[in-house]
Motif scaffolding. Structure first.
Motif, PDB file in Angstrom:
ATOM      1  N   VAL A   1      -3.426  -5.507   0.399  1.00 15.99           N
ATOM      2  CA  VAL A   1      -3.526  -5.765  -1.031  1.00 15.99           C
ATOM      3  C   VAL A   1      -2.589  -6.912  -1.390  1.00 15.99           C
ATOM      4  N   CYS A   2      -2.972  -7.677  -2.413  1.00 17.82           N
ATOM      5  CA  CYS A   2      -2.107  -8.722  -2.957  1.00 17.82           C
ATOM      6  C   CYS A   2      -2.255  -8.699  -4.469  1.00 17.82           C
ATOM      7  N   ALA A   3      -1.503  -9.541  -5.146  1.00 18.22           N
ATOM      8  CA  ALA A   3      -1.513  -9.544  -6.609  1.00 18.22           C
ATOM      9  C   ALA A   3      -1.448 -10.974  -7.114  1.00 18.22           C
ATOM     10  N   ARG A   4      -1.745 -11.114  -8.402  1.00 19.02           N
ATOM     11  CA  ARG A   4      -1.698 -12.425  -9.056  1.00 19.02           C
ATOM     12  C   ARG A   4      -0.867 -12.291 -10.324  1.00 19.02           C
ATOM     13  N   ARG A   5       0.073 -13.226 -10.494  1.00 15.64           N
ATOM     14  CA  ARG A   5       0.935 -13.188 -11.670  1.00 15.64           C
ATOM     15  C   ARG A   5       0.138 -13.423 -12.944  1.00 15.64           C
ATOM     16  N   ASP A   6       0.685 -12.970 -14.023  1.00 11.27           N
ATOM     17  CA  ASP A   6       0.065 -13.167 -15.329  1.00 11.27           C
ATOM     18  C   ASP A   6      -0.010 -14.658 -15.641  1.00 11.27           C
ATOM     19  N   GLY A   7      -1.212 -15.140 -15.903  1.00 13.60           N
ATOM     20  CA  GLY A   7      -1.406 -16.541 -16.250  1.00 13.60           C
ATOM     21  C   GLY A   7      -1.485 -17.486 -15.067  1.00 13.60           C
ATOM     22  N   ARG A   8      -1.469 -16.962 -13.838  1.00 13.29           N
ATOM     23  CA  ARG A   8      -1.530 -17.824 -12.651  1.00 13.29           C
ATOM     24  C   ARG A   8      -2.864 -17.650 -11.942  1.00 13.29           C
ATOM     25  N   GLN A   9      -3.217 -18.628 -11.110  1.00  8.41           N
ATOM     26  CA  GLN A   9      -4.465 -18.578 -10.370  1.00  8.41           C
ATOM     27  C   GLN A   9      -4.268 -18.188  -8.908  1.00  8.41           C
ATOM     28  N   GLU A  10      -3.105 -18.541  -8.338  1.00  7.19           N
ATOM     29  CA  GLU A  10      -2.902 -18.276  -6.926  1.00  7.19           C
ATOM     30  C   GLU A  10      -2.515 -16.814  -6.706  1.00  7.19           C
TER      31      GLU A  10
ATOM     32  N   PRO B   1       2.399  -8.432 -12.453  1.00  7.71           N
ATOM     33  CA  PRO B   1       1.032  -8.677 -11.992  1.00  7.71           C
ATOM     34  C   PRO B   1       0.023  -8.639 -13.134  1.00  7.71           C
ATOM     35  N   GLN B   2      -0.986  -9.461 -12.996  1.00  6.40           N
ATOM     36  CA  GLN B   2      -2.128  -9.432 -13.900  1.00  6.40           C
ATOM     37  C   GLN B   2      -3.325  -8.742 -13.251  1.00  6.40           C
ATOM     38  N   ASP B   3      -3.574  -9.076 -11.981  1.00  8.49           N
ATOM     39  CA  ASP B   3      -4.675  -8.480 -11.236  1.00  8.49           C
ATOM     40  C   ASP B   3      -4.219  -8.165  -9.825  1.00  8.49           C
ATOM     41  N   TYR B   4      -4.926  -7.219  -9.222  1.00 10.75           N
ATOM     42  CA  TYR B   4      -4.729  -6.891  -7.812  1.00 10.75           C
ATOM     43  C   TYR B   4      -6.015  -7.191  -7.054  1.00 10.75           C
ATOM     44  N   ARG B   5      -5.842  -7.410  -5.757  1.00 14.40           N
ATOM     45  CA  ARG B   5      -6.984  -7.713  -4.891  1.00 14.40           C
ATOM     46  C   ARG B   5      -6.859  -6.890  -3.616  1.00 14.40           C
ATOM     47  N   LEU B   6      -7.831  -5.999  -3.402  1.00 14.23           N
ATOM     48  CA  LEU B   6      -7.816  -5.103  -2.246  1.00 14.23           C
ATOM     49  C   LEU B   6      -8.884  -5.552  -1.257  1.00 14.23           C
ATOM     50  N   GLN B   7      -8.504  -5.628   0.012  1.00 12.24           N
ATOM     51  CA  GLN B   7      -9.438  -5.982   1.078  1.00 12.24           C
ATOM     52  C   GLN B   7      -9.392  -4.930   2.182  1.00 12.24           C
TER      53      GLN B   7
ATOM     54  N   PRO C   1       1.434 -13.252  -1.443  1.00 10.47           N
ATOM     55  CA  PRO C   1       1.214 -12.899  -0.027  1.00 10.47           C
ATOM     56  C   PRO C   1       0.616 -11.501   0.106  1.00 10.47           C
ATOM     57  N   TRP C   2      -0.091 -11.287   1.206  1.00  9.90           N
ATOM     58  CA  TRP C   2      -0.702  -9.987   1.457  1.00  9.90           C
ATOM     59  C   TRP C   2       0.350  -8.951   1.835  1.00  9.90           C
ATOM     60  N   SER C   3       0.058  -7.714   1.517  1.00  7.36           N
ATOM     61  CA  SER C   3       0.913  -6.621   1.953  1.00  7.36           C
ATOM     62  C   SER C   3       0.776  -6.423   3.461  1.00  7.36           C
ATOM     63  N   VAL C   4       1.653  -5.595   4.010  1.00 11.93           N
ATOM     64  CA  VAL C   4       1.540  -5.248   5.429  1.00 11.93           C
ATOM     65  C   VAL C   4       0.266  -4.419   5.618  1.00 11.93           C
ATOM     66  N   PRO C   5      -0.651  -4.843   6.482  1.00 10.49           N
ATOM     67  CA  PRO C   5      -1.890  -4.066   6.679  1.00 10.49           C
ATOM     68  C   PRO C   5      -1.578  -2.663   7.173  1.00 10.49           C
TER      69      PRO C   5
ATOM     70  N   LEU D   1       0.845  -1.189   0.000  1.00 12.31           N
ATOM     71  CA  LEU D   1       0.000   0.000   0.000  1.00 12.31           C
ATOM     72  C   LEU D   1       0.881   1.239   0.000  1.00 12.31           C
ATOM     73  N   GLU D   2       0.467   2.235  -0.775  1.00 13.98           N
ATOM     74  CA  GLU D   2       1.325   3.403  -0.980  1.00 13.98           C
ATOM     75  C   GLU D   2       0.745   4.683  -0.390  1.00 13.98           C
ATOM     76  N   GLU D   3      -0.572   4.890  -0.535  1.00 10.13           N
ATOM     77  CA  GLU D   3      -1.121   6.185  -0.144  1.00 10.13           C
ATOM     78  C   GLU D   3      -2.616   6.054   0.135  1.00 10.13           C
ATOM     79  N   PHE D   4      -3.081   6.854   1.109  1.00  9.40           N
ATOM     80  CA  PHE D   4      -4.505   6.998   1.390  1.00  9.40           C
ATOM     81  C   PHE D   4      -4.879   8.463   1.210  1.00  9.40           C
ATOM     82  N   VAL D   5      -5.923   8.705   0.453  1.00 10.85           N
ATOM     83  CA  VAL D   5      -6.401  10.065   0.222  1.00 10.85           C
ATOM     84  C   VAL D   5      -7.842  10.150   0.712  1.00 10.85           C
ATOM     85  N   GLU D   6      -8.089  11.105   1.584  1.00  8.08           N
ATOM     86  CA  GLU D   6      -9.430  11.281   2.124  1.00  8.08           C
ATOM     87  C   GLU D   6     -10.407  11.702   1.035  1.00  8.08           C
ATOM     88  N   LYS D   7     -11.562  11.092   1.056  1.00 17.52           N
ATOM     89  CA  LYS D   7     -12.680  11.469   0.201  1.00 17.52           C
ATOM     90  C   LYS D   7     -13.921  11.622   1.083  1.00 17.52           C
TER      91      LYS D   7
END
Length: 469
Positions: free
Chosen positions: A277-286, A236-242, A289-293, A213-219
């Motif tokens: 946040v985590c990511a998935r490699r191009d062409g992979r399903q898994e 990365p192919q996709d990112y996943r934010l929780q 690891p998660w970023s530092v919360p 995670l890089e930045e939080f901007v108030e909205k």
């Protein structure tokens, strides 16, 4: 390694003490001693303050080291638990699959055995019946041959007739060993090699996640979350934010896609939320690891549409407005002037209806309930056909027409505040309106200073649905 990471506050330069024995002849020795004492006291106070500042800095670094050590140990413990649970589950699953395969093969053996034995059993019954018949015939023949002479002719005649009816030269065919099944198990030894290679390559331990995670901007009522890739070798192919609220036990998916930023809505003001946040490699399903919360929050109250206007239906959070079938028309304004210069106001078109040149999305200084559009004085807006209006006048520059999924943003900053007078000063705002990767920039001149602005929308026909944040 531990070392200084920032400059510590330094005390002001010390004044040199007056040289001993250099007192003017008109000053008594007592005054000279008092001056030296005052200097020493000042020097001691400065040294004490410098020591306190140094200790605070060191204590802060110790807390940082404690947090770093805690993160390493807790993540190592969690990783051990995850690995043990995964491999235990894997062993259980593999054992179950092997047992199921073994049972299937054993059932197949049983079926082949029963199917192959059945004709042999029938042949055996036929042969045993023939043996029994032959035994009976032998006993009758021997009795006829060795019986009384007076009855011998009759017995021999009966025996001969009976023997003729029994086909003594007809023998059942017994299959040869090459014609009956000989069961065996075909087991491919390469399976063990394949499994071994796959198992040895299964799973990795990463000391750092590939994205952070890089930045939080108030909205208003939301947080813009940005993240970035920190592993150059990771594609990365996709990112996943929780995220999760406060100390909730479970994270929830809020975004999956290829973008590196996302506005998380429905955020309560002044409440901490944890993100990862985590990511998935191009062409992979898994997933990686998660970023530092990290913790993010917003102090900005969410934008809301005002209630009670007959022509519009609102969502439960009052941030989505739907133009309904009512014949009533007019401008739907915000509940309060919650837009401030320096922020980004965003309208997202969820669904579209029939466009009209009087449609409008924009901001204004004040509510004017008698108007049916924001194409008026003290307002800037964009129509659904892409036309831009400033104080009711259409600009030459035009944006693309608004479509379903379009995002329209307004950014404003103060560029000039003229001298005030009894009628008010000249107030100039630099306005940027963006839509569909195009933007127009212009100066909006007002006759009064505006600390905050209303936003609004108007649609002539039903079907238009717009989200504001």
């Amino acid at each position: 390694m531990c070392g200084p990471s920032g400059a510590l506050a330094r005390p002001p330069p010390r004044l040199a003490p007056p040289p001993r024995g250099a007192s003017p002849p008109w000053l008594p020795m007592e005054a000279d001693a008092e001056a030296e004492v005052r200097f020493l006291l000042q020097e001691a106070r400065e040294s004490i303050e410098a020591a306190r500042s140094y200790r605070r800095e060191l204590e802060q670094r110790l807390r940082g080291l404690h947090q770093a050590r805690k993160q390493i140990r807790e993540s190592a413990t969690l990783t051990r638990d995850v690995l043990e649970q995964h491999f235990n589950d894997l062993k259980g699953t593999l054992k179950k699959l092997l047992d199921e395969r073994l049972m299937s093969l054993l059932q197949e053996v049983d079926a082949i055995e029963q199917e192959s034995i059945k004709p042999l059993d029938e042949c055996q019954k036929l042969i045993e019946h023939g043996v029994s018949t032959a035994d009976d015939l032998l006993r009758e023949g021997e009795s006829a041959v060795h019986g009384d002479v007076g009855q011998q002719n009759e017995k021999l005649c009966i025996f001969t007739k009976k023997a003729l009816h029994i086909q003594l030269d007809s023998l059942p065919e017994v299959p040869s060993l090459v014609d009956v099944p000989c069961l065996s198990a075909q087991l491919d030894d390469c399976l063990l090699t394949i499994l071994k290679n796959q198992i040895f390559r299964h799973g990795t331990v990463a000391s750092r996640p590939p994205v952070q995670l890089e930045e939080f901007v108030e909205k208003p009522g939301g947080i813009l979350v940005r993240w970035c890739k920190v592993d150059e070798d990771f594609i990365p192919q996709d990112y996943r934010l929780q995220y999760r609220k406060g100390t909730a036990s479970h994270f929830e998916d809020v975004y999956v896609g290829s973008e590196t930023e996302f506005v998380v809505l429905h955020i309560d003001p002044n409440v901490d939320y944890q993100f990862r946040v985590c990511a998935r490699r191009d062409g992979r399903q898994e997933w990686s690891p998660w970023s530092v919360p990290q913790i993010g929050s917003t102090t900005l109250v969410p934008h809301e549409w005002t209630t009670g206007l007959e022509g519009y239906s609102l969502s439960s959070r009052r941030n989505i407005a739907l133009r309904n079938d009512s014949q009533a028309c007019g401008v739907l304004y915000s509940k309060a002037p919650t837009y401030f210069c320096g922020q980004t106001l965003t309208f997202r078109i969820e669904t579209v209806g029939q466009p009209d040149r009087r449609d409008s999305l924009g901001v204004c200084v004040e509510q004017q309930n008698g108007c049916d559009s924001l194409q008026r004085d003290k307002a800037v807006c964009i129509s659904t056909n892409g036309a831009v209006f400033v104080n009711g006048k259409e600009m030459t520059n035009q944006l693309p027409a608004v479509t379903s999924g379009s995002t329209v943003t307004f950014d404003m900053e103060v560029v000039h505040l003229g001298p005030s007078s009894n009628e008010g000063g000249n107030f100039k705002l630099r306005v940027t309106i963006s839509s569909n990767n195009r933007e127009v920039v212009f100066d909006w001149v007002l006759d009064q200073c505006c600390g905050s602005l209303y936003f609004g929308c108007s649609f002539s026909y039903p079907g238009w649905k717009v989200l504001v944040f």
